[in-house]
Structures are given as structure tokens and as C-alpha cells.
Design an enzyme around this catalytic site. Structure first.
Site, PDB file in Angstrom:
ATOM      1  N   GLU A 449      -5.635 -23.171 -47.066  1.00 21.43           N
ATOM      2  CA  GLU A 449      -5.078 -23.891 -48.231  1.00 21.43           C
ATOM      3  C   GLU A 449      -3.841 -23.188 -48.794  1.00 21.43           C
ATOM      4  OE1 GLU A 449      -5.778 -26.756 -49.079  1.00 21.43           O
ATOM      5  OE2 GLU A 449      -7.655 -26.997 -47.992  1.00 21.43           O
TER       6      GLU A 449
HETATM    7  C1  LIG Z   1     -11.258 -21.134 -40.721  1.00 15.75           C
HETATM    8  C2  LIG Z   1     -10.046 -21.953 -41.002  1.00 15.75           C
HETATM    9  C3  LIG Z   1     -10.189 -23.250 -41.457  1.00 15.75           C
HETATM   10  C4  LIG Z   1      -9.061 -24.054 -41.649  1.00 15.75           C
HETATM   11  N1  LIG Z   1      -9.223 -25.370 -41.974  1.00 15.75           N
HETATM   12  C5  LIG Z   1      -8.127 -26.185 -41.969  1.00 15.75           C
HETATM   13  C6  LIG Z   1      -8.272 -27.592 -42.125  1.00 15.75           C
HETATM   14  O1  LIG Z   1      -9.379 -28.100 -42.294  1.00 15.75           O
HETATM   15  N2  LIG Z   1      -7.164 -28.365 -42.052  1.00 15.75           N
HETATM   16  C7  LIG Z   1      -5.928 -27.850 -41.855  1.00 15.75           C
HETATM   17  O2  LIG Z   1      -4.956 -28.596 -41.810  1.00 15.75           O
HETATM   18  N3  LIG Z   1      -5.753 -26.504 -41.715  1.00 15.75           N
HETATM   19  C8  LIG Z   1      -6.820 -25.672 -41.775  1.00 15.75           C
HETATM   20  N4  LIG Z   1      -6.669 -24.319 -41.613  1.00 15.75           N
HETATM   21  C9  LIG Z   1      -5.331 -23.789 -41.390  1.00 15.75           C
HETATM   22  C10 LIG Z   1      -4.832 -22.919 -42.511  1.00 15.75           C
HETATM   23  O3  LIG Z   1      -4.450 -23.698 -43.606  1.00 15.75           O
HETATM   24  C11 LIG Z   1      -3.693 -22.069 -41.912  1.00 15.75           C
HETATM   25  O4  LIG Z   1      -4.300 -21.102 -41.075  1.00 15.75           O
HETATM   26  C12 LIG Z   1      -2.847 -21.411 -42.973  1.00 15.75           C
HETATM   27  O5  LIG Z   1      -2.105 -22.372 -43.674  1.00 15.75           O
HETATM   28  C13 LIG Z   1      -1.893 -20.386 -42.366  1.00 15.75           C
HETATM   29  O6  LIG Z   1      -1.210 -20.904 -41.264  1.00 15.75           O
HETATM   30  P1  LIG Z   1      -1.171 -20.060 -39.897  1.00 15.75           P
HETATM   31  O7  LIG Z   1      -2.559 -19.706 -39.554  1.00 15.75           O
HETATM   32  O8  LIG Z   1      -0.370 -20.812 -38.916  1.00 15.75           O
HETATM   33  O9  LIG Z   1      -0.438 -18.716 -40.284  1.00 15.75           O
HETATM   34  P2  LIG Z   1       1.133 -18.521 -40.430  1.00 15.75           P
HETATM   35  O10 LIG Z   1       1.726 -19.651 -41.185  1.00 15.75           O
HETATM   36  O11 LIG Z   1       1.699 -18.189 -39.111  1.00 15.75           O
HETATM   37  O12 LIG Z   1       1.175 -17.237 -41.336  1.00 15.75           O
HETATM   38  C14 LIG Z   1       0.966 -15.902 -40.852  1.00 15.75           C
HETATM   39  C15 LIG Z   1       1.364 -14.919 -41.932  1.00 15.75           C
HETATM   40  O13 LIG Z   1       2.754 -15.075 -42.247  1.00 15.75           O
HETATM   41  C16 LIG Z   1       2.926 -15.317 -43.624  1.00 15.75           C
HETATM   42  N5  LIG Z   1       4.002 -16.282 -43.834  1.00 15.75           N
HETATM   43  C17 LIG Z   1       4.209 -17.442 -43.158  1.00 15.75           C
HETATM   44  N6  LIG Z   1       5.290 -18.069 -43.653  1.00 15.75           N
HETATM   45  C18 LIG Z   1       5.771 -17.310 -44.651  1.00 15.75           C
HETATM   46  C19 LIG Z   1       6.861 -17.423 -45.550  1.00 15.75           C
HETATM   47  N7  LIG Z   1       7.674 -18.473 -45.542  1.00 15.75           N
HETATM   48  N8  LIG Z   1       7.068 -16.430 -46.450  1.00 15.75           N
HETATM   49  C20 LIG Z   1       6.234 -15.370 -46.508  1.00 15.75           C
HETATM   50  N9  LIG Z   1       5.180 -15.203 -45.677  1.00 15.75           N
HETATM   51  C21 LIG Z   1       4.945 -16.163 -44.770  1.00 15.75           C
HETATM   52  C22 LIG Z   1       1.601 -15.893 -44.119  1.00 15.75           C
HETATM   53  O14 LIG Z   1       1.405 -15.668 -45.498  1.00 15.75           O
HETATM   54  C23 LIG Z   1       0.607 -15.133 -43.251  1.00 15.75           C
HETATM   55  O15 LIG Z   1       0.301 -13.896 -43.821  1.00 15.75           O
HETATM   56  C24 LIG Z   1      -7.773 -23.495 -41.456  1.00 15.75           C
HETATM   57  C25 LIG Z   1      -7.645 -22.169 -41.051  1.00 15.75           C
HETATM   58  C26 LIG Z   1      -8.755 -21.403 -40.813  1.00 15.75           C
HETATM   59  C27 LIG Z   1      -8.574 -20.003 -40.336  1.00 15.75           C
END
Ligand SMILES: Cc1cc2nc3c(=O)[nH]c(=O)nc-3n(C[C@H](O)[C@H](O)[C@H](O)COP(=O)(O)OP(=O)(O)OC[C@H]3O[C@@H](n4cnc5c(N)ncnc54)[C@H](O)[C@@H]3O)c2cc1C
Length: 598
Positions: A449
Site C-alpha cells: 500500500e
Molecule cells: C505480500 C504482499 C502483498 C501485496 N498485495 C498486493 C495487492 O494485493 N495488490 C497490488 O496491486 N499490490 C500488492 N503488493 C505490492 C506492493 O504494493 C508493492 O510491493 C509495493 O508497492 C512496492 O513495490 P515493489 O515491490 O515493486 O518495490 P519497488 O517499488 O521496487 O521499491 C523498492 C524500494 O525502493 C524504494 N523506492 C521506489 N521508488 C522510490 C522513489 N520514487 N523514491 C524513493 N524510494 C523509492 C521503495 O520505497 C522500496 O524501499 C503486495 C506486496 C506484497 C509483498
């Protein structure tokens, strides 16, 4: 026996003595209700959570959902629990009467729901997603979409998901690739893949209503070109019957650190293994207007962010109560000043350091619970506002509090879970006790989220400055009112009011200096430090509010509130000093760190 899920005494204090939610029944929207109905719902939630959700919490962690290539199997207790919840008509607790909901205040619904999250966050996850999905359709769906999808979700026949993330697009939703091709009959065909989708494949309900973000070819670039679609697992006939399988295919399950009982999936759309109506592509129905999908989804996400905050609080809360019970029962060591090695051992709760760990947990979880219930009441005031000005005032406050309400409990109630393990010593590190699972379950909350980092950019880069700083000003007014009330209470309460007033003013000065510098890169580089300082100040305000509500009331419960507030003002709020000092200097240390220096 007292529950180790949540404290009903604390909920009653927060709901009635502090937030005075019985006053809400004077508003048209809630006029059908009374304190008796609120209490009955809270009693029911506690009973169902204790009877159907808590007992399989460990089992669903140990026996996570399995995919045999065709079907996903989830342990039977999950369905029993979901059925108990839906048969009690709780899915529509806060939803409008016109959809068959009970139209209860969100404050009551959130407090009730917290029992389920504390008992079993994974099983509750299916419900949380379904409720948020249904609320979105209630607001933006057509009457046909409401009949076909929302009503069966309320009845517990269908469940819902939110499908935003993709492998290459998590934090940056502008980069999603899933596309939706318009068809002559007004429907769409979706092609692409979604990552991390919770609750998206199982046999627990007759159908799964996926709310999917996708781009219609030829639309504007970035987030302005994102649209929202209903993409059900099975197509639904005009008579509401569940029919042909849609081209939504499970590519695999993700295996998680915690929250293992809820499926987490990689979903493919339009893979072509299934061809509904003999055509490739997953059938999707546009929600609202094209290209406005992210705006609609934010409606669900804001609610979901408060839900994540409450989930974090609930896990912190149950961990706290379990470690409290353990500390009362575990004999170990003697008082530091005891001379006689033969004297009986004392329960560890007698050691000052164990009391420190329990007090910190109490301050975090009761502070977090109060913050989330305060936000839920703002939602109620927003929904039942009689004038636009009133609605606007609550919206401004809710806007700025939402990133805090999501991230503060995700950080500090997780810390509470870590302290709960510490109180248990070595036993806390084993799977014989519950607290290690609570920690693992809670560790998701700063990630999904919108990560902690993204929340901090939302707070500092958007909410603090929005509408010329109107949200920040609205929060300042609310804090000012509490400070005034606490000052007139005198004594220590007045002393803490002075401390909060001064810290808030310092935050405003630092915020102004950061923006006046024009060095936006440096300001935003430390946005997480800002979020943390801001969050602690907000929770100090919430503790001061509780202190005022407890003023003059005798007894252990109120003394406990006073001691936790004291702890927060003496040990926690001062942590913001060095954080604000760092922010004031527009420190560039992290910004200037280079890849090659790591
Ligand atoms: C168990 C689980 C359940 C989930 N359920 C859902 C769901 O039901 N539906 C859904 O749509 N998604 C879901 N998600 C996805 C979740 O919302 C994403 O994992 C989350 O938004 C982060 O995206 P990412 O994993 O691609 O990490 P990334 O976006 O790659 O981020 C990696 C790191 O980089 C940092 N970062 C990225 N961009 C920036 C920026 N611009 N500035 C500063 N820091 C940054 C982040 O803060 C993080 O620390 C789920 C994830 C998990 C693990």
C-alpha cells in the site's frame, strides 16, 4: 478470562469516553443506531474473531496455500471463518443501506474489524480486500456492476482483490504495461501480467472480482492514462449466474515471510489458455470513465492505507497483551538490590527493563489504536457532513493524517512486536509462542500500500503543501485546541501541552525553512526522517488527547493511560529534536552518497 487479542476496556475508553461516538447517532446517516447496536457489533466481532479466526492462525501460517497446477487449496478453517463473518452480515458493516449495508459508523466497523486482524491477519485479508473493493464499486460502479459484483460480495458469494502492481511497476504505477483493448460491445479485453496480487486465486468463493489497473492504447502517458476495470475470474450472466472461465490465469503463488494464509499471486491476463467467447484476452468492464482509474483506485487505497495502519496496530496490540501475560507468569531473577540468593525468583514484570519494554509497547499500540480510530471518525464526519465546509474541513485533516496513520503503526507497532519477542526471551524466538509470527506478519505493513519511503514523499511532497498548506494548517488548529484544553487541566498535563506546542512550532519552522531554501532535492532526500518526526508529534498529540479525556478519573486503567502518556512525552517525543535539527540543516549526506562509495 481477559482477551489477549485486544482490550475491550481500552476500546470503550477510546470510542465512548474520548471520541464520544454515541454523538454520531444524532446525524441522519447513523440515526438508526445507538450505543446498544455499537456494543452488540463489538461483542459479536470479539466472539467471532476468538472462535473462528484465532484458532487457525498458526495452522494457516504453517500450512500455506498450495497450487497443484490447476487449483489452489487453502486450509478448511479459512472458509469456515469467512462464512461465519459473512453470515453475521459483517461485510457491509459500514456500507450504505441502499446496497444492503448496515451503515454503521466507520469508527465502529474499524474497531470491530481490529478483533479479526488481531486474531488472524491473513484470513482477515480476504475480507479487507473484498470490503474495500465493494466500497469502490458502491462509489463508482454502474447499477449493473453493482448488481453483478457488489451485491454477491456483500452476500459472501464473491470476494474481491485490487490488482495494481506489476513486476516492473510497484511504487511507480505510471509504468504499468497491462493493456485493455476496447471491443465493439463496450467491454474490453485485457492483456498483461500483475504481480503480488493478494487473494486472487482460491476456491473460497464462487467468483473473484479483480479490480485491475490497465492502459487503453492511445491514452495519455503516465498515470493519466490508467483506467480501472472489473476483471472477474468467471464471467457473470445477466441473471447473475456464474458462467464461463475468464482469461485470468494463475502463473504462480509467491511464498512469503508472513501473512502466509492469504494467497499472493502472479496473475496473467489474456494468456490465451482460456478464450472466453472464443476470443483471446480477459474480459474486463470499465469502471467510471477511461483514464481516471488511478483516481478511483486512490479511493480504495486511502481506505486500504487506514486498513493497513489498523492491521499493524492490531498485530502490535495482541503481541503486547501476550507478552504482558507472559511477563506476569514467568519467574526469573531477583530484585537488583536483593541479597538472598535463596529467595524465590520474581516474575519478570517486576524488572524495570521488562516494564520499559511493556510500557513502550503500550504507548505504541494504544497510541496507534487511538490514531486510527480518530481517522475513522473523520471518515464518519466526512460521510455525514451537513455542509460542504464541514466536509472540506474533515477531508483536509484526513488527507494529511492518512500517510501517518499508514506508516507510523507499520513502524512502531512492528517495533512493539519486536519488543514482545524480547520480553519472551528465547521462547519468543521459537514457533511455540505466537509473537514471532506476529512480527513476521506485521513486517509486510511498511512495504505494501505504498512503502514507507513513498508515504514520506506523499506527506512532505504533497500533503504538507497541498492547497497552500491548508491541510497542515487544519492539523495545526486541531493540535492547538488540544494544547489549550490540556493547558487548562494544569499540572503535568499542562507541562506536556507546552512541550507539544513548542515541538509543533519547531516542526512548522523547519518545514517553512525547508521549502524556502528552494533545495527540493535536499528537502525530499530526508523525507523519511520528516515522516518519522511528524508521526511522533501526531501521536504525542493523540496521547495528550487521551490524557485530557482521562483527566480527574481515578483507578488503574486511567493511571495506566497517564503512565503511558508520560512515557511517550519523556522517552519518545524528545527523539524528534535531533531529527528536526537534521532536517533544518537540509543535510545532503544521503543525497550525495555515490553508488561507487558503497
Ligand atoms: C505480500 C504482499 C502483498 C501485496 N498485495 C498486493 C495487492 O494485493 N495488490 C497490488 O496491486 N499490490 C500488492 N503488493 C505490492 C506492493 O504494493 C508493492 O510491493 C509495493 O508497492 C512496492 O513495490 P515493489 O515491490 O515493486 O518495490 P519497488 O517499488 O521496487 O521499491 C523498492 C524500494 O525502493 C524504494 N523506492 C521506489 N521508488 C522510490 C522513489 N520514487 N523514491 C524513493 N524510494 C523509492 C521503495 O520505497 C522500496 O524501499 C503486495 C506486496 C506484497 C509483498
Amino acid at each position: 478470562m481477559k482477551s489477549t487479542l485486544l482490550s475491550r476496556r481500552d476500546l470503550d475508553f477510546l470510542l465512548y469516553e474520548w471520541l464520544q461516538i454515541d454523538e454520531l447517532t444524532k446525524r441522519d446517516r447513523f440515526a438508526e443506531h445507538s450505543r446498544e447496536t455499537f456494543d452488540a457489533v463489538l461483542d459479536l466481532c470479539e466472539q467471532l474473531a476468538t472462535r473462528y479466526f484465532a484458532p487457525h492462525n498458526k495452522k494457516s501460517d504453517a500450512e500455506e496455500p498450495r497450487f497443484d497446477g490447476e487449483k489452489v487449496t487453502v486450509i478448511g478453517e479459512v472458509k469456515e471463518a469467512l462464512d461465519a463473518f459473512t453470515q453475521a452480515d459483517l461485510v457491509g458493516m459500514s456500507m450504505d443501506g441502499e446496497f444492503g449495508g448496515a451503515q454503521l459508523p466507520m469508527t465502529v466497523a474499524e474497531a470491530g474489524f481490529a478483533w479479526f486482524s488481531a486474531a488472524n491477519i491473513s484470513t482477515t485479508g480476504y475480507l479487507m480486500l473484498t470490503i474495500a473493493n465493494a466500497n469502490l464499486l458502491a462509489k463508482f460502479g454502474t447499477p449493473e456492476q453493482i448488481d453483478a459484483f457488489l451485491r454477491p460480495m456483500l452476500a459472501g458469494r464473491f470476494s474481491g482483490t485490487m490488482a495494481l502492481s506489476e513486476t516492473q511497476a510497484g511504487s511507480s504505477l505510471a509504468d504499468i504495461l497491462t493493456r485493455a483493448e476496447p471491443q465493439d460491445d463496450g467491454t474490453y479485453r485485457l492483456f498483461g501480467s500483475k504481480m503480488w496480487i493478494s487473494g486472487a486465486e482460491h476456491e473460497l468463493t464462487d467468483n473473484i472480482v479483480n479490480l485491475v489497473l490497465a492502459k487503453i492504447p492511445g491514452g495519455p502517458p503516465g498515470t493519466k492514462g490508467i483506467s480501472l476495470f472489473i476483471v472477474p475470474k468467471y464471467l457473470v450472466g445477466e441473471d447473475g449466474s456464474v458462467g464461463e472461465r475468464n482469461d485470468v490465469v494463475l502463473a504462480g503463488l509467491n511464498h512469503k515471510m508472513g501473512q502466509r494464509g492469504i494467497t499472493n499471486t502472479v496473475l496473467n491476463f489474456g494468456e490465451g489458455r482460456v478464450t472466453p467467447g472464443g476470443q483471446p484476452g480477459a474480459v474486463g468492464y470499465l469502471v467510471g470513465e477511461p483514464h481516471r482509474g488511478l483516481t478511483y483506485m486512490f479511493h480504495m487505497m486511502n481506505e486500504a492505507r487506514l486498513g493497513v495502519g489498523m492491521g499493524a496496530v492490531s498485530l502490535g496490540y495482541t503481541g503486547y497483551l501476550k507478552s504482558l501475560q507472559y511477563a506476569r507468569e514467568r519467574p526469573q531473577g531477583r530484585p537488583v538490590t536483593a541479597k538472598d540468593p535463596e529467595a524465590p525468583q520474581i516474575p519478570i514484570i517486576e524488572h524495570a527493563d521488562v516494564k520499559r519494554m511493556l510500557l513502550a509497547q503500550k504507548a505504541y499500540v494504544e497510541g496507534g489504536m487511538a490514531l486510527l480510530l480518530y481517522c475513522a471518525k473523520l471518515v464518519d464526519l466526512q460521510h455525514s457532513a451537513e455542509t460542504n465546509d464541514e466536509r472540506d474541513a474533515t477531508t483536509l485533516l484526513l488527507d494529511i493524517l492518512t500517510p501517518v496513520a499508514k506508516s507510523w503503526p507499520s513502524q512502531w507497532c512492528l517495533e512493539a512486536n519486536s519488543l514482545a519477542i524480547q520480553v519472551h526471551g528465547g521462547y519468543g524466538y521459537t514457533r511455540e509462542y505466537d509473537v514471532e509470527q506476529h512480527y513476521r506478519d506485521n513486517r509486510l505493513n511498511p512495504i505494501h500500500e505504498g512503502t514507507h519511503g513513498i508515504q514520506s514523499l506523499d506527506l512532505l511532497g504533497r500533503k504538507v503543501t497541498q492547497r497552500g498548506g491548508a491541510s497542515l494548517a487544519a492539523l495545526g488548529v486541531a493540535i492547538g485546541q488540544t494544547v489549550a484544553a490540556a493547558s487548562s487541566a494544569g499540572g503535568e498535563t499542562a507541562e506536556f501541552a507546552g512541550q507539544l506546542g513548542a515541538t509543533w512550532q519547531r516542526l512548522l519552522d523547519v518545514t517553512a525553512a525547508m521549502f524556502e531554501s528552494g533545495d527540493i532535492d535536499a528537502a525530499l532526500a530526508n523525507s523519511v526522517v520528516y515522516l518519522e518526526a511528524f508521526g511522533h508529534i501526531v501521536v504525542a498529540w493523540i496521547w495528550l488527547e487521551q490524557l485530557v479525556a482521562a483527566n480527574g478519573r481515578p483507578g488503574d486503567f486511567y493511571d495506566g493511560k497517564r503512565q503511558a502518556a508520560r512515557y511517550f512525552f519523556r522517552s519518545e517525543l524528545p527523539k524528534t529534536g535531533p531529527q528536526l535539527d537534521l532536517l533544518a540543516t537540509l543535510d545532503r549526506t544521503t543525497l550525495e552518497m555515490r553508488d561507487g562509495w558503497f
